[in-house]
Design a protein around this motif. Structure first.
Motif, PDB file in Angstrom:
ATOM      1  N   TRP A 138      12.888 132.791 -47.884  1.00  0.00           N
ATOM      2  CA  TRP A 138      12.134 133.203 -46.690  1.00  0.00           C
ATOM      3  C   TRP A 138      11.726 134.670 -46.751  1.00  0.00           C
ATOM      4  CZ3 TRP A 138       9.813 129.888 -43.885  1.00  0.00           C
ATOM      5  CH2 TRP A 138      10.364 128.665 -43.543  1.00  0.00           C
ATOM      6  N   HIS A 139      12.676 135.534 -47.069  1.00  0.00           N
ATOM      7  CA  HIS A 139      12.349 136.968 -47.010  1.00  0.00           C
ATOM      8  C   HIS A 139      11.366 137.369 -48.105  1.00  0.00           C
ATOM      9  CE1 HIS A 139      14.500 138.910 -50.446  1.00  0.00           C
ATOM     10  NE2 HIS A 139      15.174 137.784 -50.425  1.00  0.00           N
ATOM     11  N   ARG A 140      11.304 136.589 -49.186  1.00  0.00           N
ATOM     12  CA  ARG A 140      10.328 136.901 -50.221  1.00  0.00           C
ATOM     13  C   ARG A 140       8.937 136.410 -49.848  1.00  0.00           C
ATOM     14  NH1 ARG A 140      12.843 138.810 -54.603  1.00  0.00           N
ATOM     15  NH2 ARG A 140      10.994 138.538 -55.895  1.00  0.00           N
ATOM     16  N   ARG A 141       8.851 135.542 -48.851  1.00  0.00           N
ATOM     17  CA  ARG A 141       7.554 135.078 -48.364  1.00  0.00           C
ATOM     18  C   ARG A 141       7.058 135.951 -47.218  1.00  0.00           C
ATOM     19  NH1 ARG A 141       3.416 134.336 -46.350  1.00  0.00           N
ATOM     20  NH2 ARG A 141       2.274 132.394 -45.991  1.00  0.00           N
ATOM     21  N   ARG A 201      13.526 120.372 -41.275  1.00  0.00           N
ATOM     22  CA  ARG A 201      14.638 121.275 -40.959  1.00  0.00           C
ATOM     23  C   ARG A 201      15.548 121.476 -42.171  1.00  0.00           C
ATOM     24  NH1 ARG A 201      14.424 119.327 -35.303  1.00  0.00           N
ATOM     25  NH2 ARG A 201      15.324 117.340 -35.958  1.00  0.00           N
ATOM     26  N   ILE A 202      15.793 120.416 -42.912  1.00  0.00           N
ATOM     27  CA  ILE A 202      16.635 120.537 -44.102  1.00  0.00           C
ATOM     28  C   ILE A 202      15.940 121.388 -45.168  1.00  0.00           C
ATOM     29  CG2 ILE A 202      17.649 119.231 -46.005  1.00  0.00           C
ATOM     30  CD1 ILE A 202      18.108 116.950 -43.973  1.00  0.00           C
ATOM     31  N   GLN A 203      14.637 121.233 -45.306  1.00  0.00           N
ATOM     32  CA  GLN A 203      13.901 122.068 -46.248  1.00  0.00           C
ATOM     33  C   GLN A 203      13.969 123.542 -45.847  1.00  0.00           C
ATOM     34  OE1 GLN A 203      10.078 120.150 -46.097  1.00  0.00           O
ATOM     35  NE2 GLN A 203      10.496 118.863 -47.884  1.00  0.00           N
ATOM     36  N   ALA A 204      13.907 123.813 -44.545  1.00  0.00           N
ATOM     37  CA  ALA A 204      14.051 125.196 -44.077  1.00  0.00           C
ATOM     38  C   ALA A 204      15.437 125.738 -44.407  1.00  0.00           C
ATOM     39  CB  ALA A 204      13.796 125.260 -42.571  1.00  0.00           C
ATOM     40  N   ALA A 205      16.458 124.896 -44.276  1.00  0.00           N
ATOM     41  CA  ALA A 205      17.812 125.316 -44.617  1.00  0.00           C
ATOM     42  C   ALA A 205      17.940 125.613 -46.110  1.00  0.00           C
ATOM     43  CB  ALA A 205      18.818 124.251 -44.194  1.00  0.00           C
ATOM     44  N   ILE A 206      17.270 124.810 -46.946  1.00  0.00           N
ATOM     45  CA  ILE A 206      17.302 125.064 -48.393  1.00  0.00           C
ATOM     46  C   ILE A 206      16.612 126.392 -48.708  1.00  0.00           C
ATOM     47  CG2 ILE A 206      16.472 124.239 -50.622  1.00  0.00           C
ATOM     48  CD1 ILE A 206      16.803 121.383 -49.562  1.00  0.00           C
ATOM     49  N   ALA A 207      15.495 126.664 -48.039  1.00  0.00           N
ATOM     50  CA  ALA A 207      14.811 127.951 -48.231  1.00  0.00           C
ATOM     51  C   ALA A 207      15.732 129.111 -47.856  1.00  0.00           C
ATOM     52  CB  ALA A 207      13.533 127.990 -47.396  1.00  0.00           C
ATOM     53  N   ARG A 208      16.536 128.916 -46.806  1.00  0.00           N
ATOM     54  CA  ARG A 208      17.519 129.944 -46.449  1.00  0.00           C
ATOM     55  C   ARG A 208      18.613 130.036 -47.512  1.00  0.00           C
ATOM     56  NH1 ARG A 208      20.820 128.015 -41.661  1.00  0.00           N
ATOM     57  NH2 ARG A 208      21.480 126.644 -43.345  1.00  0.00           N
ATOM     58  N   ASN A 266      15.691 135.967 -43.320  1.00  0.00           N
ATOM     59  CA  ASN A 266      16.048 134.644 -43.820  1.00  0.00           C
ATOM     60  C   ASN A 266      16.556 133.749 -42.688  1.00  0.00           C
ATOM     61  OD1 ASN A 266      15.770 133.519 -46.385  1.00  0.00           O
ATOM     62  ND2 ASN A 266      17.972 133.475 -46.711  1.00  0.00           N
ATOM     63  N   ASP A 267      17.508 134.268 -41.914  1.00  0.00           N
ATOM     64  CA  ASP A 267      18.082 133.477 -40.816  1.00  0.00           C
ATOM     65  C   ASP A 267      17.076 133.266 -39.693  1.00  0.00           C
ATOM     66  OD1 ASP A 267      20.437 133.396 -42.230  1.00  0.00           O
ATOM     67  OD2 ASP A 267      21.348 135.095 -41.189  1.00  0.00           O
ATOM     68  N   LEU A 268      16.271 134.289 -39.422  1.00  0.00           N
ATOM     69  CA  LEU A 268      15.297 134.190 -38.345  1.00  0.00           C
ATOM     70  C   LEU A 268      14.233 133.139 -38.650  1.00  0.00           C
ATOM     71  CD1 LEU A 268      14.301 135.320 -35.634  1.00  0.00           C
ATOM     72  CD2 LEU A 268      13.041 137.054 -36.916  1.00  0.00           C
ATOM     73  N   CYS A 269      13.740 133.118 -39.870  1.00  0.00           N
ATOM     74  CA  CYS A 269      12.733 132.117 -40.246  1.00  0.00           C
ATOM     75  C   CYS A 269      13.306 130.706 -40.141  1.00  0.00           C
ATOM     76  CB  CYS A 269      12.231 132.385 -41.656  1.00  0.00           C
ATOM     77  SG  CYS A 269      11.153 133.833 -41.790  1.00  0.00           S
ATOM     78  N   THR A 270      14.554 130.551 -40.553  1.00  0.00           N
ATOM     79  CA  THR A 270      15.177 129.232 -40.447  1.00  0.00           C
ATOM     80  C   THR A 270      15.302 128.807 -38.987  1.00  0.00           C
ATOM     81  OG1 THR A 270      16.440 129.708 -42.458  1.00  0.00           O
ATOM     82  CG2 THR A 270      17.200 127.879 -41.101  1.00  0.00           C
ATOM     83  N   ALA A 271      15.733 129.733 -38.127  1.00  0.00           N
ATOM     84  CA  ALA A 271      15.891 129.406 -36.705  1.00  0.00           C
ATOM     85  C   ALA A 271      14.547 129.065 -36.065  1.00  0.00           C
ATOM     86  CB  ALA A 271      16.543 130.580 -35.975  1.00  0.00           C
ATOM     87  N   VAL A 272      13.494 129.829 -36.404  1.00  0.00           N
ATOM     88  CA  VAL A 272      12.174 129.552 -35.837  1.00  0.00           C
ATOM     89  C   VAL A 272      11.667 128.187 -36.305  1.00  0.00           C
ATOM     90  CG1 VAL A 272       9.756 130.271 -35.865  1.00  0.00           C
ATOM     91  CG2 VAL A 272      11.541 131.970 -35.543  1.00  0.00           C
ATOM     92  N   THR A 273      11.848 127.882 -37.587  1.00  0.00           N
ATOM     93  CA  THR A 273      11.386 126.591 -38.109  1.00  0.00           C
ATOM     94  C   THR A 273      12.125 125.444 -37.443  1.00  0.00           C
ATOM     95  OG1 THR A 273      10.895 127.634 -40.237  1.00  0.00           O
ATOM     96  CG2 THR A 273      11.044 125.236 -40.193  1.00  0.00           C
ATOM     97  N   GLU A 274      13.445 125.551 -37.319  1.00  0.00           N
ATOM     98  CA  GLU A 274      14.216 124.486 -36.680  1.00  0.00           C
ATOM     99  C   GLU A 274      13.809 124.305 -35.217  1.00  0.00           C
ATOM    100  OE1 GLU A 274      18.256 125.592 -37.268  1.00  0.00           O
ATOM    101  OE2 GLU A 274      18.338 124.834 -39.333  1.00  0.00           O
ATOM    102  N   THR A 275      13.608 125.416 -34.506  1.00  0.00           N
ATOM    103  CA  THR A 275      13.195 125.319 -33.108  1.00  0.00           C
ATOM    104  C   THR A 275      11.788 124.746 -32.987  1.00  0.00           C
ATOM    105  OG1 THR A 275      14.535 127.296 -32.675  1.00  0.00           O
ATOM    106  CG2 THR A 275      13.022 126.613 -30.949  1.00  0.00           C
TER     107      THR A 275
END
Length: 465
Positions: free
Chosen positions: A449-452, A437-444, A156-165
């Motif tokens: 994220w982990h279900r995808r 980025r905000i949408q990625a944060a909502i997914a987190r 979950n956190d990794l996907c958010t970090a990758v999306t933001e970066t």
């Protein structure tokens, strides 16, 4: 094999519509071609060291479960011993086990020197242990389940970090392109101003003002390139690559998960699927079982023991002189110096701590979700406004440039229009990627994220229709 005693995971609420994806250990996308956001996420999940650390901890938890299951099996050992000496009691009993006791000639007080070899097999089995072994096995299984949810948290956190970066890189690259175009236009304006100055059609101050604005544009271009380079290094580390070997990225990123439209739906989904909350439920169950284990110390133990062996002074064993014993041992500790009650109080304290921490985690997740949903609405409004602003600033600059070249507009007016158009383009780029980025944060926040990208939910979970 011993029966499974740990409680099966509860039935999960049906999943919000999330597209299926290959498992994280699927074929990793090649770095030879530019990476899309989806490919970068898959590669980061497959290669990031943090996920490997959690996987190693999970393997260790599996080994602990195997160790706990061993308590339900009998313990069997084969042994051989050699004994010699001059001891009346030892000599008497070993002679009896050898079936060679000469009652008429033996001197029980001075039997003399003796030696004995004994070979046999012995076994013991816990018949009743106050449910201690069962409780320890259940705790180990819940600890494994908690680690599984920890792995989902990492994803979950990794996907958010990758999306933001990823968004930071694309935004910086667009800013680099915009600033580069701006530098090119200002350089041409400086060239034209110098021609007009030499012909006596403009002032030296106007040329200097344009040159100053060109220097500012070059500085902004350099800063944008630095931001892009820094973000690329961060993405390379997330992909477990050297910082100077970030692959090229491509495409207009779209979030590969679908998000609930309202706070009520997002809250329901998060409470049932967020890995931090599911892990918290496993930890609460661990604490409850730990309290049961502390109370189990008041119960007795019953151990079954068996032994089959041969004795002979020269290891000349015979089936006619075999020995065996079977028995039960009941052990019930009546007083322990109040240590058992102290352990019960410790378990109660741990349970209260876990419950309080879980409530804190729940409140934090819901707070973040509420704030990010509000930020999403604000980001949508900013993006729409910034797009109108770009259109208006571009048209204003076009008209001012015509008037400036015709001599009816001042240089100050032209520079203001040029700066306004550049600021509008920067604002539009920032708003567009801020929304992602905000949408990625909502997914987190809701645990999507982990279900995808890593399906660690129980097999009873179903996809939403």
């Amino acid at each position: 094999m011993p029966p499974e005693t740990a409680a099966s995971p509860p039935q999960r609420v049906q999943q919000f519509a999330v597209p299926p994806a290959p498992a994280p250990n699927a074929t990793t996308p090649s770095l030879a071609s530019p990476l899309s956001l989806d490919a970068a996420l898959q590669r980061a999940i497959a290669d990031n060291p943090q996920r490997r650390i959690v996987a190693a901890r999970l393997a260790r938890a599996e080994a602990v479960i195997a160790e706990r299951q061993a308590a339900f099996w009998p313990q069997v050992s084969l042994y051989t011993e050699h004994l010699q000496g001059e001891s009346p009691s030892a000599s008497l009993f070993k002679s009896i086990d050898q079936r060679r006791l000469d009652q008429r000639n033996v001197d029980f007080n001075r039997p003399g020197r003796f030696q004995n070899f004994e070979t046999g097999i012995k076994a013991n089995l816990q018949v009743f242990n106050g449910r201690r072994d069962t409780l320890r096995l259940q705790i180990a299984k819940h600890r494994r389940a908690a680690l599984t949810h920890t792995r989902a948290e990492v994803i979950n956190d990794l996907c958010t970090a990758v999306t933001e970066t990823f968004c930071t890189i694309l935004a910086a690259e667009e800013t680099v392109a915009t600033s580069k175009h701006r530098v090119t236009l200002l350089r041409e304006e400086v060239r034209m101003a110098k021609i007009r100055f030499e012909a006596g059609g403009t002032l030296k101050a106007d040329v200097l003002s344009l040159q100053s604005r060109l220097s500012q544009a070059k500085s902004a271009h350099t800063r944008a390139r630095a931001r892009a380079s820094s973000a690329r290094a961060a993405l390379a580390v997330l992909l477990d690559l050297p910082p100077d070997q970030c692959p090229d990225i491509t495409g207009s990123p779209r979030l590969p998960v679908q998000l609930p439209a309202t706070y009520h739906k997002a809250r329901t989904y998060a409470l049932n699927h967020h890995p931090a909350l599911t892990r918290a439920r496993e930890q609460t169950e661990q604490a409850r079982l730990g309290l049961d284990l502390a109370w189990a110390a008041y119960l007795p133990r019953l151990l079954a023991q068996g032994k089959y062996y041969h004795d002979d002074p020269h290891m000349a064993y015979s089936r006619e002189r075999e020995n065996w014993t079977l028995g039960l041992v009941l052990d019930w500790q009546l007083f322990s110096g109040l240590s058992r009650q102290a352990k019960v109080e410790q378990a109660r304290g741990r349970m209260a701590e876990v419950r309080a921490r879980n409530r804190q985690t729940r409140q934090r997740i819901l707070q973040n979700l509420k704030q990010d949903l509000a930020e999403r609405e604000a980001a949508r409004d900013r993006l729409q406004a910034s797009r109108h602003r770009v259109e208006q600033a571009s048209e204003a600059l076009r008209l001012v440039r015509i008037r400036y070249q015709g001599g009816s507009a001042t240089l100050t007016r032209f520079l203001s229009a040029e700066l306004a158009r550049y600021a509008a383009q920067e604002a539009e780029t920032a708003s567009r990627f801020d929304l992602l980025r905000i949408q990625a944060a909502i997914a987190r926040d809701i645990g999507a994220w982990h279900r995808r990208f890593g399906s660690f939910a129980p097999s009873t979970a179903q996809s939403a229709p």
